[in-house]
Design an enzyme around this catalytic site. Structure first.
Site, PDB file in Angstrom:
ATOM      1  N   ARG A  56       0.838  -1.218   0.000  1.00 38.44           N
ATOM      2  CA  ARG A  56       0.000   0.000   0.000  1.00 38.44           C
ATOM      3  C   ARG A  56       0.861   1.251   0.000  1.00 38.44           C
ATOM      4  O   ARG A  56       0.420   2.322  -0.420  1.00 38.44           O
ATOM      5  CB  ARG A  56      -0.944   0.010   1.218  1.00 38.44           C
ATOM      6  CG  ARG A  56      -1.804   1.281   1.291  1.00 38.44           C
ATOM      7  CD  ARG A  56      -2.979   1.111   2.243  1.00 38.44           C
ATOM      8  NE  ARG A  56      -2.564   0.746   3.586  1.00 38.44           N
ATOM      9  CZ  ARG A  56      -2.136   1.611   4.514  1.00 38.44           C
ATOM     10  NH1 ARG A  56      -2.035   2.891   4.235  1.00 38.44           N
ATOM     11  NH2 ARG A  56      -1.806   1.182   5.719  1.00 38.44           N
ATOM     12  N   TYR A 109     -11.952  17.767 -17.344  1.00 35.28           N
ATOM     13  CA  TYR A 109     -12.487  16.408 -17.366  1.00 35.28           C
ATOM     14  C   TYR A 109     -13.742  16.330 -16.505  1.00 35.28           C
ATOM     15  O   TYR A 109     -13.753  16.792 -15.360  1.00 35.28           O
ATOM     16  CB  TYR A 109     -11.386  15.474 -16.856  1.00 35.28           C
ATOM     17  CG  TYR A 109     -11.731  14.020 -16.746  1.00 35.28           C
ATOM     18  CD1 TYR A 109     -12.340  13.324 -17.773  1.00 35.28           C
ATOM     19  CD2 TYR A 109     -11.397  13.319 -15.580  1.00 35.28           C
ATOM     20  CE1 TYR A 109     -12.628  11.977 -17.665  1.00 35.28           C
ATOM     21  CE2 TYR A 109     -11.665  11.963 -15.459  1.00 35.28           C
ATOM     22  CZ  TYR A 109     -12.289  11.302 -16.501  1.00 35.28           C
ATOM     23  OH  TYR A 109     -12.565   9.960 -16.379  1.00 35.28           O
ATOM     24  N   ASP A 182      -3.566  18.631 -15.519  1.00 34.10           N
ATOM     25  CA  ASP A 182      -3.822  17.338 -16.138  1.00 34.10           C
ATOM     26  C   ASP A 182      -3.159  17.392 -17.515  1.00 34.10           C
ATOM     27  O   ASP A 182      -3.608  18.112 -18.410  1.00 34.10           O
ATOM     28  CB  ASP A 182      -5.326  17.105 -16.267  1.00 34.10           C
ATOM     29  CG  ASP A 182      -5.656  15.718 -16.798  1.00 34.10           C
ATOM     30  OD1 ASP A 182      -4.830  15.142 -17.526  1.00 34.10           O
ATOM     31  OD2 ASP A 182      -6.775  15.222 -16.515  1.00 34.10           O
ATOM     32  N   LYS A 207      -4.526   6.097 -20.444  1.00 31.82           N
ATOM     33  CA  LYS A 207      -4.514   6.619 -21.811  1.00 31.82           C
ATOM     34  C   LYS A 207      -3.173   6.290 -22.478  1.00 31.82           C
ATOM     35  O   LYS A 207      -2.828   5.135 -22.586  1.00 31.82           O
ATOM     36  CB  LYS A 207      -4.793   8.125 -21.779  1.00 31.82           C
ATOM     37  CG  LYS A 207      -6.010   8.525 -20.933  1.00 31.82           C
ATOM     38  CD  LYS A 207      -7.311   7.899 -21.389  1.00 31.82           C
ATOM     39  CE  LYS A 207      -8.536   8.504 -20.734  1.00 31.82           C
ATOM     40  NZ  LYS A 207      -8.688   8.231 -19.298  1.00 31.82           N
TER      41      LYS A 207
END
Length: 394
Positions: A56, A109, A182, A207
């Site tokens: 984690r 987005y 972004d 992407k």
């Protein structure tokens, strides 16, 4: 040895990552890392940011990818997340507190906008000012005493408008404000926002970085101080870690990132040039076209262009729009982009569900707006598919 080129950095993983001469690093598919003694545990916990304790936090498979992404983006450090939204959420959270003010662009987005409007705004009493982003003066005019973050997306969603990243970075730094961008559209190959003064750079690794439509992940890249702070709070405590196998898939994809981006760009430019001359098309949004209103700014801050574009059909007749949309054979219908395959999506479908009528109209989007992601197929075949289906609408 002198500084290595991007191509070389993408291919070489470093000898420390290899086991028994394996040309590909192994997958460290384990949940925890054991230690030799009490003192060993004690020492490891003194620096949990850099040590391996529990997946984690850190994992060798993940760390290899983080180091490579930081290098090619020009950052000190990077942190991988389970999704692009995990990276976006953590980045914004690291820059705000209760009552903060955020300046952002209208066409970010959709889920990121939902996060701001429906979660941060009511839960943390956040103020949000939206600007078109095409003029740095808009950002300056929107500044308030409690402004703590300028959130950018350049090119922006759907309409692909640009922001002057360097000018906005200077403005933010002179006012002690954090900047987050972004940078998924351009990828770290074609745009380097950190070198232009941005604090944190985000990518949806689902992407172009992943590139094969088989991974969901995100990354935040920045200075060591910013990423260390984000690690101990927004990353470690919220638990949005990426799995070792997904990191290994990203490492596979990074080896071909530059050559894939060059092909996406080459094909997309040919298709954009075809579309802008077609009588059934009202306009094409693609920063690589010389007719694009901000072409010169794109040339200044980007070294290339990706495969994502949008265009507006000349008709607003929904039946005709659906006829074109459903008729394409090589463009699959899907909500994501940046993979090897070509995709089409109509932003109005989801935006009309996520936004009010006023917000939708404010984004400058119509029913006839189409978003296409150009994959790695022959551009000539894609053009034939588009041409045939455009000729079938009135």
């Amino acid at each position: 040895m002198k500084k290595l080129s991007t191509e070389t950095l993408l291919v070489h993983d470093g000898k420390k990552a290899h086991s028994k001469g394996a040309v590909v690093p192994p997958i460290y598919q384990n949940s925890l890392f054991t230690m030799e003694s009490w003192d060993d545990v004690d020492k490891t916990f003194d620096d949990r940011i850099n040590n391996y304790i529990y997946t984690r936090g850190n994992n060798p498979s993940v760390r290899i990818v983080e180091e490579k992404l930081a290098q090619i983006a020009g950052g000190d450090s990077a942190k991988l997340f389970a999704s692009g939204m995990g990276a976006i959420s953590a980045s914004i959270l690291s820059c705000i507190e209760k009552g903060s003010h955020i300046i952002t662009v209208k066409n970010i987005y959709g889920p990121a906008n939902n996060l701001l409007q429906t979660y941060f705004k009511p839960k943390f009493d956040i103020e949000i000012t939206y600007v078109s982003g095409t003029d740095v003066n808009e950002f300056e005019d929107a500044l308030q005493e409690n402004t703590s973050l300028i959130y950018l997306e350049s090119p922006s969603s759907v309409i692909l408008s640009l922001q002057d990243i360097e000018a906005i970075g200077r403005l933010a730094k002179s006012n002690g404000i954090k900047t987050v961008i972004d940078n998924t559209w351009a990828s770290p190959i074609f745009q380097k926002p950190l070198s232009l003064g941005v604090d944190l750079e985000i990518h949806s690794c689902s992407k172009y970085i992943g590139g094969h439509s088989d991974v969901v992940a995100g990354v935040v890249i920045g200075s060591k101080n910013d990423i260390d702070n984000l690690f101990t709070r927004e990353f470690e405590l919220f638990g949005a870690k990426v799995a070792p196998f997904e990191a290994w898939l990203l490492l596979r994809s990074l080896r071909t990132l530059k050559i894939r981006m060059e092909q996406h760009q080459k094909s997309a430019l040919a298709i954009a040039q075809f579309l802008e001359k077609h009588p059934k098309i009202e306009k094409v949004n693609y920063p690589g076209l010389k007719s694009f209103p901000q072409y010169e700014l794109g040339q200044k801050q980007m070294s290339g262009y990706s495969g994502l574009m949008s265009f507006q059909l000349k008709t607003n007749n929904l039946d005709e729009i659906k006829k074109f949309f459903n008729g394409l054979s090589l463009f699959q219908i899907g909500v994501s982009w940046g993979g090897h395959e070509s995709l089409i999506y109509a932003p109005a479908i989801s935006y009309l569900k996520e936004l009010s009528k006023e917000q939708f109209e404010g984004m400058g989007i119509s029913l006839g707006d189409m978003r296409i992601s150009i994959g790695l197929e022959s551009p000539e075949d894609l053009i034939k598919d588009l041409d045939y289906n455009l000729s079938n609408i009135s």
